[in-house]
Design a protein around this motif. Structure first.
Motif, short mmCIF file in Angstrom:
data_model
loop_
_atom_site.label_atom_id
_atom_site.label_comp_id
_atom_site.label_asym_id
_atom_site.label_seq_id
_atom_site.Cartn_x
_atom_site.Cartn_y
_atom_site.Cartn_z
N TRP A 174 0.81 -1.22 0.00
CA TRP A 174 0.00 0.00 0.00
C TRP A 174 0.83 1.26 0.00
CZ3 TRP A 174 -0.44 2.98 4.61
CH2 TRP A 174 0.07 2.38 5.77
N TRP A 175 2.04 1.26 0.59
CA TRP A 175 2.90 2.45 0.51
C TRP A 175 3.19 2.76 -0.96
CZ3 TRP A 175 2.90 5.82 4.02
CH2 TRP A 175 3.04 5.53 5.38
N SER A 176 3.45 1.73 -1.74
CA SER A 176 3.76 1.94 -3.15
C SER A 176 2.58 2.56 -3.89
CB SER A 176 4.16 0.61 -3.79
OG SER A 176 5.33 0.11 -3.18
N LEU A 177 1.37 2.08 -3.61
CA LEU A 177 0.20 2.67 -4.26
C LEU A 177 -0.01 4.13 -3.83
CD1 LEU A 177 -2.40 -0.23 -4.29
CD2 LEU A 177 -1.35 0.89 -6.26
N LEU A 178 0.30 4.45 -2.59
CA LEU A 178 0.17 5.84 -2.15
C LEU A 178 1.22 6.73 -2.82
CD1 LEU A 178 -0.68 5.28 1.62
CD2 LEU A 178 -2.22 6.08 -0.20
N ILE A 179 2.40 6.19 -3.06
CA ILE A 179 3.43 6.93 -3.80
C ILE A 179 2.94 7.18 -5.23
CG2 ILE A 179 5.76 6.79 -4.78
CD1 ILE A 179 6.50 5.21 -2.16
N VAL A 180 2.38 6.15 -5.85
CA VAL A 180 1.84 6.30 -7.20
C VAL A 180 0.71 7.33 -7.20
CG1 VAL A 180 0.56 5.11 -9.04
CG2 VAL A 180 2.56 4.02 -7.99
N ARG A 181 -0.16 7.29 -6.20
CA ARG A 181 -1.24 8.29 -6.09
C ARG A 181 -0.65 9.70 -6.07
NH1 ARG A 181 -3.46 9.32 -0.30
NH2 ARG A 181 -1.34 10.15 -0.28
N ASP A 182 0.38 9.89 -5.25
CA ASP A 182 1.00 11.20 -5.15
C ASP A 182 1.70 11.61 -6.44
OD1 ASP A 182 0.04 11.48 -2.60
OD2 ASP A 182 1.98 11.37 -1.59
N ALA A 183 2.28 10.63 -7.15
CA ALA A 183 2.91 10.92 -8.44
C ALA A 183 1.86 11.41 -9.44
CB ALA A 183 3.65 9.70 -8.97
N ARG A 213 9.51 14.74 -6.03
CA ARG A 213 10.73 14.72 -5.22
C ARG A 213 10.56 13.90 -3.94
NH1 ARG A 213 13.90 20.27 -6.13
NH2 ARG A 213 13.92 20.08 -8.39
N PHE A 214 11.66 13.32 -3.51
CA PHE A 214 11.67 12.51 -2.29
C PHE A 214 11.03 13.28 -1.14
CE2 PHE A 214 13.39 10.87 1.61
CZ PHE A 214 13.50 9.50 1.40
N SER A 215 11.45 14.52 -0.95
CA SER A 215 10.95 15.32 0.18
C SER A 215 9.44 15.55 0.07
CB SER A 215 11.68 16.65 0.26
OG SER A 215 11.51 17.40 -0.93
N GLU A 216 8.92 15.69 -1.14
CA GLU A 216 7.48 15.87 -1.32
C GLU A 216 6.71 14.60 -0.93
OE1 GLU A 216 7.36 18.98 -5.08
OE2 GLU A 216 7.58 16.82 -5.50
N PHE A 217 7.21 13.44 -1.37
CA PHE A 217 6.56 12.18 -1.01
C PHE A 217 6.63 11.98 0.51
CE2 PHE A 217 7.85 10.98 -5.44
CZ PHE A 217 6.58 10.80 -5.95
N GLN A 218 7.77 12.27 1.08
CA GLN A 218 7.96 12.07 2.52
C GLN A 218 7.02 12.96 3.32
OE1 GLN A 218 9.66 13.46 5.50
NE2 GLN A 218 9.30 11.47 6.41
N LYS A 219 6.90 14.20 2.92
CA LYS A 219 6.00 15.14 3.61
C LYS A 219 4.54 14.72 3.45
CE LYS A 219 4.79 20.00 3.98
NZ LYS A 219 4.96 21.36 3.46
N SER A 220 4.14 14.35 2.25
CA SER A 220 2.75 13.97 1.99
C SER A 220 2.34 12.72 2.75
CB SER A 220 2.56 13.73 0.48
OG SER A 220 1.29 13.17 0.24
N LEU A 221 3.23 11.73 2.78
CA LEU A 221 2.88 10.43 3.35
C LEU A 221 3.25 10.27 4.81
CD1 LEU A 221 4.04 8.26 0.32
CD2 LEU A 221 1.69 8.88 0.93
N GLY A 222 4.20 11.06 5.30
CA GLY A 222 4.67 10.87 6.67
C GLY A 222 5.37 9.54 6.85
N ILE A 223 5.95 9.04 5.80
CA ILE A 223 6.61 7.73 5.78
C ILE A 223 8.07 7.87 6.21
CG2 ILE A 223 7.15 8.03 3.33
CD1 ILE A 223 6.81 5.09 2.86
N ALA A 224 8.58 6.88 6.89
CA ALA A 224 9.99 6.89 7.29
C ALA A 224 10.87 6.93 6.03
CB ALA A 224 10.31 5.65 8.12
N LYS A 225 11.98 7.66 6.13
CA LYS A 225 12.85 7.84 4.96
C LYS A 225 13.39 6.52 4.43
CE LYS A 225 14.09 12.55 6.04
NZ LYS A 225 15.12 13.53 6.35
N ASN A 226 13.73 5.59 5.31
CA ASN A 226 14.27 4.32 4.83
C ASN A 226 13.21 3.51 4.07
OD1 ASN A 226 12.95 3.86 7.37
ND2 ASN A 226 14.00 1.89 7.54
N ILE A 227 11.97 3.57 4.52
CA ILE A 227 10.89 2.85 3.83
C ILE A 227 10.62 3.52 2.48
CG2 ILE A 227 8.45 2.21 3.90
CD1 ILE A 227 8.77 1.97 6.96
N LEU A 228 10.58 4.84 2.47
CA LEU A 228 10.35 5.56 1.21
C LEU A 228 11.47 5.28 0.22
CD1 LEU A 228 8.78 7.52 -0.55
CD2 LEU A 228 9.92 9.41 0.66
#
Length: 150
Positions: A24-33, A39-54
């Motif tokens: 599901w993290w991957s689908l949320l990244i695709v949603r945000d794309a 950018r990494f920082s945009e995905f991280q801010k939007s999802l609140g996901i840990a940097k290593n997982i992202l």
């Protein structure tokens, strides 16, 4: 910990698709794309996901052909992540998930985001049609399975 079973060689297109998407993290990244995040920082801010997982999910989505990593403009070593043609083909999947959520996961009158077309602002609706244009549902379909050799 048990490793995830690969579905890469499965006869079922749904199983192979899930093997590529991952989780599901991957689908949320695709949603945000689809929303224009790159950018990494945009995905991280939007999802609140840990940097290593992202980092892991972005790497996986790139290796599986859903996203491509391209150098961001400027002199830095920043990378942007853009949907590939394969990734853009996930649009109907994302719309179907959204419609499921709209129908079943919000209470009457509960506010939620709405997907609309850019030109007229009309809500987007997805339906399933046969090649001749007829709208159909699950009761009008059947799955033709491949018989596995033993």
């Amino acid at each position: 910990m048990v490793g995830r079973k690969s579905l890469k060689g499965d006869y079922c297109p749904s199983a192979r698709s899930l093997d590529v998407i991952g989780d599901w993290w991957s689908l949320l990244i695709v949603r945000d794309a689809f929303e224009g995040l790159t950018r990494f920082s945009e995905f991280q801010k939007s999802l609140g996901i840990a940097k290593n997982i992202l980092t892991d999910r972005l790497r996986t989505l790139v290796s599986r052909g859903i996203l491509e990593a391209v150098p961001a403009g400027g002199s830095g070593s920043r990378t942007e992540y853009k949907l590939t043609a394969m990734g853009r083909d996930l649009f109907p999947v994302m719309v179907a998930l959204r419609q499921f959520g709209e129908r079943h996961l919000f209470g009457p009158g509960e506010e939620h985001s709405v997907l609309v077309d850019r030109e007229k602002g009309l809500p987007v609706a997805l339906d399933i049609r046969t090649q001749d244009g007829r709208t159909i549902g699950p009761d009008e379909t059947m799955l033709l399975k491949i018989l596995e050799e033993e």
